[in-house]
Write an enzyme that holds these catalytic residues in place. Structure first.
Site, PDB file in Angstrom:
ATOM      1  N   SER A  53     -32.717  54.825  80.287  1.00 45.49           N
ATOM      2  CA  SER A  53     -31.271  54.644  80.206  1.00 45.49           C
ATOM      3  C   SER A  53     -30.829  53.211  80.426  1.00 45.49           C
ATOM      4  CB  SER A  53     -30.565  55.552  81.209  1.00 45.49           C
ATOM      5  OG  SER A  53     -30.826  56.896  80.935  1.00 45.49           O
ATOM      6  N   HIS A 106     -28.005  51.675  84.769  1.00 39.85           N
ATOM      7  CA  HIS A 106     -27.092  51.604  83.629  1.00 39.85           C
ATOM      8  C   HIS A 106     -26.291  50.299  83.665  1.00 39.85           C
ATOM      9  CE1 HIS A 106     -26.910  56.288  83.320  1.00 39.85           C
ATOM     10  NE2 HIS A 106     -28.080  55.807  82.978  1.00 39.85           N
TER      11      HIS A 106
END
Length: 127
Positions: A53, A106
């Site tokens: 991610s 992230h």
């Protein structure tokens, strides 16, 4: 499902970068963003996570920056998709989703992708 979702983003965004800027550029973005996002997540939360991610957020930031600030017609991410990804990240930080997310991975991935685009990509000549 999460792995499949991440691999789709990797294929889509990474493919755009590779086709236009080459494998070397993609490799640099992946390695530097993987290092920054995973180190941030490990230091700020813990090392008990795995995933792609952070790299995908870097690829999203990279492609969005190229399209938005360099007006690239070859490497871009539409604003509505970028806003969705940032909104999803914000929801993760608010911890209102039913899943645990690597929020710092992230965020640092996104920041590193944008920074790398600023450093590595020259604006396309205007025609």
């Amino acid at each position: 499902m999460h792995i499949a979702f991440n691999l789709c983003w990797w294929w889509y965004l990474g493919g755009r970068i590779e086709k236009v800027l080459g494998k070397q550029t993609l490799l640099i973005v992946v390695l530097l963003s993987a290092a920054s996002s995973n180190i941030a997540q490990a230091l700020l939360v813990n090392a008990n996570f795995a995933g792609l991610s952070g790299v995908n957020y870097a690829l999203a930031g990279f492609t969005w920056y190229c399209g938005t600030f360099h007006q690239s017609k070859s490497i871009f991410l539409p604003n509505n998709i970028f806003i969705f990804l940032v909104g999803w990240m914000i929801l993760g930080f608010l911890e209102i989703l039913p899943v645990a997310m690597a929020n710092w991975a992230h965020l640092f991935g996104l920041i590193s992708g944008i920074a790398l685009a600023q450093i590595m990509v020259k604006p396309e000549p205007r025609t």
